[in-house]
Design a protein around this motif. Structure first.
Motif, PDB file in Angstrom:
ATOM      1  N   VAL A 146      11.132  -9.979  12.847  1.00 61.88           N
ATOM      2  CA  VAL A 146      10.418 -11.231  12.608  1.00 61.88           C
ATOM      3  C   VAL A 146       9.021 -11.106  13.207  1.00 61.88           C
ATOM      4  CG1 VAL A 146      10.359 -13.725  13.030  1.00 61.88           C
ATOM      5  CG2 VAL A 146      12.536 -12.583  12.623  1.00 61.88           C
ATOM      6  N   GLY A 147       8.016 -11.621  12.472  1.00 58.13           N
ATOM      7  CA  GLY A 147       6.644 -11.585  12.960  1.00 58.13           C
ATOM      8  C   GLY A 147       5.961 -10.255  12.773  1.00 58.13           C
ATOM      9  N   VAL A 148       6.531  -9.355  11.974  1.00 57.17           N
ATOM     10  CA  VAL A 148       5.970  -8.027  11.765  1.00 57.17           C
ATOM     11  C   VAL A 148       5.107  -8.046  10.501  1.00 57.17           C
ATOM     12  CG1 VAL A 148       6.502  -5.595  11.404  1.00 57.17           C
ATOM     13  CG2 VAL A 148       7.941  -6.989  12.906  1.00 57.17           C
ATOM     14  N   ILE A 149       3.900  -7.441  10.569  1.00 53.41           N
ATOM     15  CA  ILE A 149       3.026  -7.302   9.401  1.00 53.41           C
ATOM     16  C   ILE A 149       3.519  -6.101   8.604  1.00 53.41           C
ATOM     17  CG2 ILE A 149       0.677  -6.873   8.618  1.00 53.41           C
ATOM     18  CD1 ILE A 149      -0.308  -8.264  11.135  1.00 53.41           C
ATOM     19  N   VAL A 150       3.862  -6.329   7.362  1.00 57.59           N
ATOM     20  CA  VAL A 150       4.464  -5.271   6.557  1.00 57.59           C
ATOM     21  C   VAL A 150       3.500  -4.722   5.515  1.00 57.59           C
ATOM     22  CG1 VAL A 150       6.753  -6.210   6.933  1.00 57.59           C
ATOM     23  CG2 VAL A 150       5.455  -6.951   4.945  1.00 57.59           C
ATOM     24  N   ALA A 151       2.438  -5.427   5.173  1.00 58.67           N
ATOM     25  CA  ALA A 151       1.472  -4.943   4.182  1.00 58.67           C
ATOM     26  C   ALA A 151       0.142  -5.616   4.424  1.00 58.67           C
ATOM     27  CB  ALA A 151       1.952  -5.214   2.749  1.00 58.67           C
ATOM     28  N   ASN A 152      -0.958  -4.951   3.998  1.00 64.59           N
ATOM     29  CA  ASN A 152      -2.311  -5.469   4.159  1.00 64.59           C
ATOM     30  C   ASN A 152      -2.979  -5.517   2.787  1.00 64.59           C
ATOM     31  OD1 ASN A 152      -4.616  -6.355   5.638  1.00 64.59           O
ATOM     32  ND2 ASN A 152      -5.509  -4.325   5.355  1.00 64.59           N
ATOM     33  N   LEU A 153      -3.408  -6.713   2.358  1.00 68.91           N
ATOM     34  CA  LEU A 153      -4.048  -6.909   1.058  1.00 68.91           C
ATOM     35  C   LEU A 153      -5.544  -7.040   1.273  1.00 68.91           C
ATOM     36  CD1 LEU A 153      -1.588  -9.583  -0.405  1.00 68.91           C
ATOM     37  CD2 LEU A 153      -1.323  -7.099  -0.322  1.00 68.91           C
ATOM     38  N   THR A 154      -6.325  -6.126   0.657  1.00 63.73           N
ATOM     39  CA  THR A 154      -7.778  -6.152   0.782  1.00 63.73           C
ATOM     40  C   THR A 154      -8.378  -6.828  -0.439  1.00 63.73           C
ATOM     41  OG1 THR A 154      -7.897  -3.934  -0.209  1.00 63.73           O
ATOM     42  CG2 THR A 154      -7.813  -4.079   2.201  1.00 63.73           C
ATOM     43  N   VAL A 155      -9.467  -7.584  -0.225  1.00 64.61           N
ATOM     44  CA  VAL A 155     -10.078  -8.388  -1.274  1.00 64.61           C
ATOM     45  C   VAL A 155     -11.591  -8.293  -1.154  1.00 64.61           C
ATOM     46  CG1 VAL A 155     -10.190 -10.511   0.078  1.00 64.61           C
ATOM     47  CG2 VAL A 155      -9.947 -10.661  -2.392  1.00 64.61           C
ATOM     48  N   ARG A 156     -12.277  -8.478  -2.285  1.00 71.68           N
ATOM     49  CA  ARG A 156     -13.736  -8.473  -2.351  1.00 71.68           C
ATOM     50  C   ARG A 156     -14.199  -9.815  -2.915  1.00 71.68           C
ATOM     51  NH1 ARG A 156     -14.941  -5.727  -6.245  1.00 71.68           N
ATOM     52  NH2 ARG A 156     -12.886  -4.968  -6.902  1.00 71.68           N
ATOM     53  N   ASP A 157     -15.273 -10.375  -2.285  1.00 68.34           N
ATOM     54  CA  ASP A 157     -15.863 -11.630  -2.753  1.00 68.34           C
ATOM     55  C   ASP A 157     -17.357 -11.572  -2.456  1.00 68.34           C
ATOM     56  OD1 ASP A 157     -16.643 -14.281  -3.310  1.00 68.34           O
ATOM     57  OD2 ASP A 157     -14.631 -15.010  -2.820  1.00 68.34           O
ATOM     58  N   ARG A 158     -18.206 -11.747  -3.497  1.00 69.90           N
ATOM     59  CA  ARG A 158     -19.649 -11.606  -3.332  1.00 69.90           C
ATOM     60  C   ARG A 158     -20.317 -12.895  -2.868  1.00 69.90           C
ATOM     61  NH1 ARG A 158     -21.603  -9.343  -8.951  1.00 69.90           N
ATOM     62  NH2 ARG A 158     -20.063 -10.888  -9.631  1.00 69.90           N
ATOM     63  N   ASP A 159     -19.567 -13.954  -2.702  1.00 76.73           N
ATOM     64  CA  ASP A 159     -20.163 -15.187  -2.186  1.00 76.73           C
ATOM     65  C   ASP A 159     -20.499 -15.037  -0.707  1.00 76.73           C
ATOM     66  OD1 ASP A 159     -20.084 -16.675  -4.586  1.00 76.73           O
ATOM     67  OD2 ASP A 159     -17.937 -16.989  -4.320  1.00 76.73           O
ATOM     68  N   GLN A 160     -21.176 -16.065  -0.165  1.00 74.45           N
ATOM     69  CA  GLN A 160     -21.630 -15.998   1.217  1.00 74.45           C
ATOM     70  C   GLN A 160     -20.442 -15.910   2.155  1.00 74.45           C
ATOM     71  OE1 GLN A 160     -24.257 -19.145   2.320  1.00 74.45           O
ATOM     72  NE2 GLN A 160     -24.609 -18.368   4.378  1.00 74.45           N
ATOM     73  N   PRO A 161     -20.407 -14.894   3.047  1.00 72.50           N
ATOM     74  CA  PRO A 161     -19.248 -14.703   3.929  1.00 72.50           C
ATOM     75  C   PRO A 161     -19.036 -15.881   4.869  1.00 72.50           C
ATOM     76  CG  PRO A 161     -20.588 -12.719   3.842  1.00 72.50           C
ATOM     77  CD  PRO A 161     -21.384 -13.793   3.170  1.00 72.50           C
ATOM     78  N   HIS A 162     -17.772 -16.067   5.210  1.00 69.66           N
ATOM     79  CA  HIS A 162     -17.339 -17.061   6.187  1.00 69.66           C
ATOM     80  C   HIS A 162     -17.735 -18.472   5.777  1.00 69.66           C
ATOM     81  CE1 HIS A 162     -16.335 -13.647   8.705  1.00 69.66           C
ATOM     82  NE2 HIS A 162     -17.581 -13.211   8.612  1.00 69.66           N
ATOM     83  N   THR A 163     -17.661 -18.740   4.497  1.00 69.57           N
ATOM     84  CA  THR A 163     -17.834 -20.085   3.957  1.00 69.57           C
ATOM     85  C   THR A 163     -16.629 -20.393   3.075  1.00 69.57           C
ATOM     86  OG1 THR A 163     -19.060 -19.300   2.013  1.00 69.57           O
ATOM     87  CG2 THR A 163     -20.340 -19.825   3.987  1.00 69.57           C
ATOM     88  N   THR A 166      -1.486  -3.130  -7.123  1.00 72.47           N
ATOM     89  CA  THR A 166      -0.184  -2.991  -6.460  1.00 72.47           C
ATOM     90  C   THR A 166      -0.409  -2.612  -5.004  1.00 72.47           C
ATOM     91  OG1 THR A 166       0.001  -0.662  -7.112  1.00 72.47           O
ATOM     92  CG2 THR A 166       1.015  -2.322  -8.571  1.00 72.47           C
ATOM     93  N   PHE A 167       0.444  -3.134  -4.135  1.00 73.99           N
ATOM     94  CA  PHE A 167       0.417  -2.817  -2.720  1.00 73.99           C
ATOM     95  C   PHE A 167       1.845  -2.493  -2.278  1.00 73.99           C
ATOM     96  CE2 PHE A 167      -3.244  -5.509  -3.396  1.00 73.99           C
ATOM     97  CZ  PHE A 167      -4.233  -4.899  -2.648  1.00 73.99           C
ATOM     98  N   LEU A 168       1.971  -1.609  -1.270  1.00 78.55           N
ATOM     99  CA  LEU A 168       3.268  -1.175  -0.776  1.00 78.55           C
ATOM    100  C   LEU A 168       3.405  -1.539   0.696  1.00 78.55           C
ATOM    101  CD1 LEU A 168       3.483   2.398  -2.383  1.00 78.55           C
ATOM    102  CD2 LEU A 168       4.469   0.263  -3.243  1.00 78.55           C
ATOM    103  N   GLY A 169       4.652  -1.792   1.125  1.00 78.12           N
ATOM    104  CA  GLY A 169       4.941  -2.079   2.523  1.00 78.12           C
ATOM    105  C   GLY A 169       6.406  -1.857   2.812  1.00 78.12           C
ATOM    106  N   GLU A 170       6.767  -1.832   4.083  1.00 80.96           N
ATOM    107  CA  GLU A 170       8.149  -1.678   4.494  1.00 80.96           C
ATOM    108  C   GLU A 170       8.385  -2.475   5.762  1.00 80.96           C
ATOM    109  OE1 GLU A 170       8.711   2.481   4.985  1.00 80.96           O
ATOM    110  OE2 GLU A 170       7.689   2.572   6.933  1.00 80.96           O
ATOM    111  N   VAL A 171       9.637  -2.894   5.957  1.00 82.98           N
ATOM    112  CA  VAL A 171       9.976  -3.740   7.088  1.00 82.98           C
ATOM    113  C   VAL A 171      11.387  -3.391   7.537  1.00 82.98           C
ATOM    114  CG1 VAL A 171      10.722  -5.564   5.493  1.00 82.98           C
ATOM    115  CG2 VAL A 171      10.278  -6.117   7.871  1.00 82.98           C
ATOM    116  N   PRO A 172      11.601  -3.253   8.874  1.00 81.44           N
ATOM    117  CA  PRO A 172      12.975  -3.081   9.370  1.00 81.44           C
ATOM    118  C   PRO A 172      13.743  -4.398   9.230  1.00 81.44           C
ATOM    119  CG  PRO A 172      11.336  -2.319  10.971  1.00 81.44           C
ATOM    120  CD  PRO A 172      10.605  -3.101   9.935  1.00 81.44           C
ATOM    121  N   GLU A 173      15.011  -4.269   8.954  1.00 80.60           N
ATOM    122  CA  GLU A 173      15.813  -5.485   8.840  1.00 80.60           C
ATOM    123  C   GLU A 173      15.905  -6.183  10.190  1.00 80.60           C
ATOM    124  OE1 GLU A 173      19.924  -4.966   7.930  1.00 80.60           O
ATOM    125  OE2 GLU A 173      20.092  -3.054   8.984  1.00 80.60           O
ATOM    126  N   ASN A 174      16.036  -7.504  10.095  1.00 82.82           N
ATOM    127  CA  ASN A 174      16.163  -8.390  11.255  1.00 82.82           C
ATOM    128  C   ASN A 174      14.882  -8.520  12.061  1.00 82.82           C
ATOM    129  OD1 ASN A 174      18.951  -8.785  10.708  1.00 82.82           O
ATOM    130  ND2 ASN A 174      19.435  -6.877  11.793  1.00 82.82           N
TER     131      ASN A 174
END
Length: 836
Positions: A325-342, A315-323
Motif C-alpha cells: 500500500v502506498g507504493v508508486i508502481v508507474a510514472n506517466l510523463t506528459v507535455r503541455d506547452r501552456d504556461q507552467p504551474h498554472t 502505453t506504460f508498464l509497472g509492477e507492484v508486490p501484492e499486499n
C-alpha cells in the motif's frame, strides 16, 4: 496672420486717457498696429470671442475677471437725490505677461498715473508677493512716473499669477488715491515637453485575441493650465519588438491613449511579451513648433488553455508486490506547452477503466506535472495477477473554445502483480469462545487454526504461544488445538470483564517465513464458587444502648449476579452469648443492622460472628467476624478518649499499673544521671595515691613475647635471590603468580641481558643491576615492587641483635629487679646470669 509663440505682449494703461496697447519685441509695424487695434476691440468683446483670438495667438486666456473696463471721466451716477459727480476708482484690467521673456530688463508692464499729479507731486509704490514680499524684486515701480516693470523672466510652471497693490501718496505720505489691485498672469509658452506619468507602462492581452482588443491605456500631462493651448497627441508607435508575426501588431488612439491590437496571430508560446516605444507630441503634433517625448509600453501576452496535455507514450508498464500500500508502481510523463504551474498547465489524471475495485490512484507531481500511479488498496496475486488501466489526462482549466482535445491525452497502463509469501491468516480474529469457570486442566477448548493465503505454494504452518498472562493454555504446534494447563478462574486479575485473552502465532515455512497473529478470547461464565465476605470488619458502639447505637453491615462477593446478592444475615446459635447480647435485622437484600440487645455492655473489644449467605444455587454461607469496640460515649454519641483506651481490652487496674511502671522507670533514669555526675566530680577532686613520676601505667606497654633474637632463627635468604630459572613460576597454576614477578614474554624480542656474577660487594652489584634495568625495556616495574638479583651470602652489618651492644663485654641487668613487678619478666630474662 500668424503670431510667433515666443513674442511678448506688453500693455500700457493710463487712467487719464483712452486705453492704449503697444507691442514690443521687434514685431513688424503693420502687425503691431493690427494687434493694438484688435486688442482694443477685445475689451468690448464677449469672453468666447476673446478666447478664440488669444488661442490663435497661442496665449493662455485670462480668467473671467480679467476684462474690466475703466469708467470714463464724464460718467455720472443717478440716485434718488438727483445727479451728482462721483470720483472714479482705480480699475486696471489684469496684466498678461508671457513667460521666458528675453527682455531687455527691466521691462515695463504698465503705467499708473493719478489725475492729481498736475496739482501736487505724487509718489507711487507697489506691495505684495513679488514686490516687497517673497519672491522679492520681481516687480519694481518708478515712484515719480508710475511705470511698473518686471526685472527678470517669469516661469509659469513656477508661479502662474501675482497679486499686487499700487499706492499713490504725496510727498508727506498722505494717501491721494485708494490702493488699486494689480493682477498679473504669466502667459504660458510651449517650453516644456509633454510628460508621461510613467516611463514604463505594463499591459496585457490574451493570446489569440481578435483585432481591436484593448491592451493598455497611457496617461500623459502637459505643463500648461489649459490643454487647449498646447494639445497633446499620441502620434505614433515608433517601434515594436519583436516584429512577429507582423511589425505592426498594435495601434494607439491619439486622443485616449489606448493601445489595441490591429491584427490576429498573438501566440504566447511564440512571443510572450512585446515592447512598444510610444511618442507623444504637443501642439497637435506640429512638426515645426511641437515638442515630443517617448515612453515604453510592455505588452504581455497572457496564456489561455489552447494546448491540451499530451502523454509521451500510448502505453506504460509497472509492477507492484501484492499486499503493498502506498507504493508508486508507474510514472506517466506528459507535455503541455501552456504556461507552467498554472491551471492551463497543471495536469489532472483519471483512471477511466480497468480498476473497478479502486486499487489504484494517480497523483500529480507538482514540480514535473507527471502522474504517479499509486496503490491505495492491497492487491492479491492469487485473485488478479495483472491490471490493464486506461488513463485520461486533462488540465485544471477547461480548454478554450474551438480547441479540440488531443488524442495523445489517453494511454494504457499495464501493472503486473508480484507474488510474495503472505502470512497465515486466522479466519476469526479475534475468536470468542464461552466456558464456565473452573474448567479443569487438560480440557480441550477449541482448534485455533490459520489458513495460508498462498494457494499456489504448498507450505506448512506451525503454531506457538505469544501471550498467555495466566499461563493457562497451550497450543498444538501442528493443528492449533487449544487445551488448558490450569483451572480457569473468572475472579483472576488476568480476566477483564469476564474475558480471558491470549495471543498465538502461526508461522509458515516460506522464504522468508511469514508470521500471522491471532487472538483467542475466552468468555468465562460465572459459577458460585466464592463465599460472601462481611463489610466492614470493624465498628464502634456505645456501652449504653442509645437510639442510634447500631452498625450497618453489608457483604461483598467476588461472584457476579445471580451468584452474589441479595444476602442473608443472621447470628449463629453458638456461643449463646452472641444472640443474648446482640441482634441483627435485615434492612434490604444488601444491608443489615447489628445492635445491642441488652441496655448496657461493659466497654471493651468484642468479636461478633455473623453468618452471611449469598443467592447462588446452591447458596454459599460464610461465618465472618466483626470487631466491635464498645466504649463510653458523650452526649453526641461519640467515644470519649478514656473510653477509647478502655475499649482496647484494658481494665482500670492495668492502666494504673502501666502508669506506675512508667514513673519508676523515669526515677531510675534520674538517679543514674545524678550518680554519674557525682562520680565525675569525685574523680576530679581526689589526689593520686602515688607520685606521677613513679606511675608507669601509661609509660610502658606490654607486648607479646617475640623470642630470643635473630641469631636463634634460621632464615631462608634464598627468597631474596634472583632465581636462575623460571620453572617454579611456570609450574604455578593460573592466578597464583605474584604481581612483582617478571612477566613471561617472548625473550627473542629484546636482547638477553647478560648474567652478572655474584659479586662480593653488594653495592657494586646493585649499581650494575640498576644500570642493566635502565637499559632493559623488559625490566620492572610492572605496577609492582622491583625485584633484584642475588644479594650475597653474608652481610658486613652482622646480626641486628648486636646493635647498641658490646660483643666483648658483659652487661649487668640486675637493676631491672628494682623497677617493680612490671619489669620482673625482663629481670628474669637478662638478670639471671650467663646464657646457656
Amino acid at each position: 496672420s500668424s503670431f510667433p509663440p515666443s513674442s511678448s505682449l506688453l500693455l500700457s494703461l493710463s487712467l487719464s486717457s483712452p486705453l492704449s496697447i503697444s507691442l514690443s519685441n521687434s514685431l513688424p509695424v503693420s502687425l503691431s498696429q493690427s494687434l493694438n487695434s484688435r486688442y482694443q476691440q477685445m475689451l468690448l468683446m464677449s469672453r468666447g470671442e476673446a478666447e478664440e483670438i488669444l488661442s490663435a495667438l497661442h496665449i493662455c486666456p485670462p480668467p473671467p475677471s480679467s476684462f474690466v473696463l475703466s469708467r470714463p471721466p464724464s460718467a455720472r451716477s443717478s440716485s434718488t437725490n438727483g445727479l451728482r459727480r462721483q470720483k472714479r476708482d482705480w480699475v486696471i484690467p489684469p496684466i498678461n505677461v508671457p513667460e521666458n521673456s528675453r527682455g531687455p530688463f527691466p521691462q515695463m508692464l504698465v503705467r499708473i498715473r493719478s489725475d492729481q499729479d498736475k496739482e501736487i507731486e505724487i509718489r507711487y509704490s507697489i506691495t505684495g508677493a513679488g514686490a516687497d514680499q517673497p519672491p522679492g524684486d520681481v516687480y519694481i515701480i518708478d515712484p515719480v512716473t508710475g511705470k511698473m516693470s518686471v526685472t527678470k523672466p517669469l516661469d509659469r510652471e513656477d508661479r502662474a499669477s501675482y497679486h499686487l497693490r499700487a499706492h499713490a501718496v504725496d510727498v508727506n505720505g498722505n494717501q491721494m488715491e485708494p490702493p488699486i489691485d494689480l493682477y498679473i498672469y504669466v502667459i504660458d509658452m510651449n517650453d516644456n515637453r509633454p510628460e508621461f506619468k510613467n516611463q514604463v507602462y505594463n499591459g496585457s492581452v490574451p493570446e489569440g485575441s481578435k483585432p481591436g482588443t484593448h491592451s493598455i491605456k497611457l496617461h500623459q500631462f502637459h505643463s500648461c493650465n489649459s490643454i487647449k493651448l498646447h494639445p497633446v497627441s499620441l502620434t505614433a508607435i515608433l517601434n515594436q519588438s519583436p516584429h512577429i508575426p507582423i511589425p505592426n501588431m498594435f495601434t494607439i488612439n491619439g486622443g485616449t491613449g489606448e493601445i489595441s491590437t490591429i491584427a490576429a496571430g498573438l501566440d504566447r508560446e511564440k512571443v510572450s511579451q512585446y515592447t512598444l516605444i510610444v511618442q507623444a507630441t504637443d501642439m497637435e503634433g506640429s512638426l515645426n513648433f511641437g515638442l515630443s517625448n517617448t515612453a515604453t509600453a510592455l505588452i504581455t501576452v497572457t496564456d489561455i488553455n489552447d494546448n491540451p496535455p499530451e502523454l509521451d507514450s500510448k502505453t506504460f508498464l509497472g509492477e507492484v508486490p501484492e499486499n503493498a500500500v502506498g507504493v508508486i508502481v508507474a510514472n506517466l510523463t506528459v507535455r503541455d506547452r501552456d504556461q507552467p504551474h498554472t491551471p492551463n498547465w497543471n495536469a489532472v489524471y483519471r483512471i477511466v477503466g480497468g480498476d473497478s475495485m479502486g486499487h489504484f490512484t494517480i497523483r500529480t507531481d507538482e514540480v514535473t506535472n507527471d502522474g504517479r500511479v499509486t496503490v491505495v488498496k492491497p492487491v492479491d496475486y492469487e485473485r488478479n495477477g495483472a491490471f490493464m488501466l486506461t488513463v485520461v489526462v486533462s488540465n485544471q482549466a477547461h480548454l478554450s473554445s474551438g480547441i479540440p482535445s488531443s488524442l495523445s491525452s489517453t494511454a494504457g497502463v499495464t501493472i503486473s502483480v508480484l507474488d510474495v509469501n503472505e502470512a497465515p491468516v486466522f479466519p476469526s480474529n479475534p475468536k470468542m469462545i464461552r466456558f464456565e469457570e473452573g474448567v479443569p486442566a487438560d480440557t480441550t477448548l477449541t482448534i485455533f487454526a490459520a489458513l495460508d493465503p498462498d494457494r499456489f505454494i504448498q507450505q506448512t504452518v506451525r503454531y506457538s504461544k505469544l501471550s498467555d498472562p495466566g499461563n493457562w493454555l497451550r497450543i498444538n504446534r501442528t493443528n492449533g488445538q487449544i487445551t488448558t494447563t490450569a483451572i480457569l478462574d473468572r475472579e483472576s486479575p488476568y480476566v477483564k470483564n469476564n474475558v480471558y485473552e491470549a495471543t498465538f502465532l502461526a508461522v509458515d515455512n516460506g522464504s522468508p517465513p511469514a508470521t500471522g497473529t491471532g487472538t483467542l478470547q475466552i468468555y468465562l461464565i460465572d459459577v458460585n464458587d466464592n463465599v460472601p465476605v462481611l463489610v466492614p470488619r470493624e465498628a464502634q458502639l456505645c456501652e449504653r444502648l442509645r437510639p442510634n447505637s447500631r452498625i450497618n453491615v453489608t457483604a461483598s462477593d467476588a461472584d457476579s449476579e445471580p451468584n452474589a446478592g441479595p444476602y442473608v444475615f443472621e447470628l449463629p446459635s453458638f456461643p449463646p452469648s452472641v444472640r443474648r447480647n446482640w441482634t441483627v435485622a435485615r434492612l434490604n437484600g444488601e444491608y443489615a443492622q447489628l445492635k445491642l440487645r441488652i441496655p448496657y455492655l461493659e466497654a471493651g473489644m468484642y468479636r461478633v460472628p455473623i453468618l452471611v449467605s449469598d443467592s447462588g444455587n446452591p447458596p454459599l454461607t460464610n461465618r465472618s467476624m466483626i470487631r466491635v469496640k464498645v466504649c463510653p460515649c458523650d452526649d453526641h454519641g461519640d467515644c470519649t478518649a478514656i473510653g477509647a483506651v478502655a475499649s482496647a481490652s484494658l481494665g482500670t487496674g492495668a492502666i494504673i499499673a502501666i502508669l506506675i511502671c512508667i514513673i519508676i522507670l523515669l526515677s531510675m533514669v534520674l538517679l543514674f544521671v545524678v550518680w554519674m555526675k557525682r562520680r565525675e566530680k569525685e574523680r576530679q577532686t581526689k589526689p593520686l595515691l602515688i607520685d606521677p613520676e613513679d606511675d608507669v601505667r601509661d609509660n610502658i606497654l606490654k607486648y607479646d613475647e617475640e623470642g630470643g633474637g635473630e641469631e636463634d632463627q634460621d632464615y631462608d635468604l634464598s627468597q631474596l635471590q634472583q632465581p636462575e630459572t623460571l620453572d617454579h613460576m611456570m609450574s604455578k597454576p593460573a592466578g597464583v603468580r605474584r604481581v612483582d614477578e617478571r612477566p613471561i614474554i617472548p625473550e627473542s624480542q629484546y636482547p638477553i641481558r647478560p648474567t652478572l656474577p655474584h659479586p662480593g660487594d653488594i653495592g657494586e652489584f646493585i649499581i650494575d643491576g640498576l644500570r642493566a634495568a635502565d637499559n632493559d625495556p623488559t625490566a620492572p616495574p610492572y605496577d609492582s615492587l622491583l625485584v633484584f638479583d642475588y644479594e650475597g651470602s653474608g652481610s658486613t652489618a652482622g646480626s641486628v641483635s648486636s646493635l647498641n651492644s658490646s660483643s666483648s663485654g658483659e652487661q649487668d641487668y640486675d637493676y631491672l629487679n628494682d623497677w617493680g613487678p612490671r619489669f620482673k619478666k625482663l629481670a628474669d630474662l637478662y638478670g639471671g646470669g650467663e646464657e646457656d
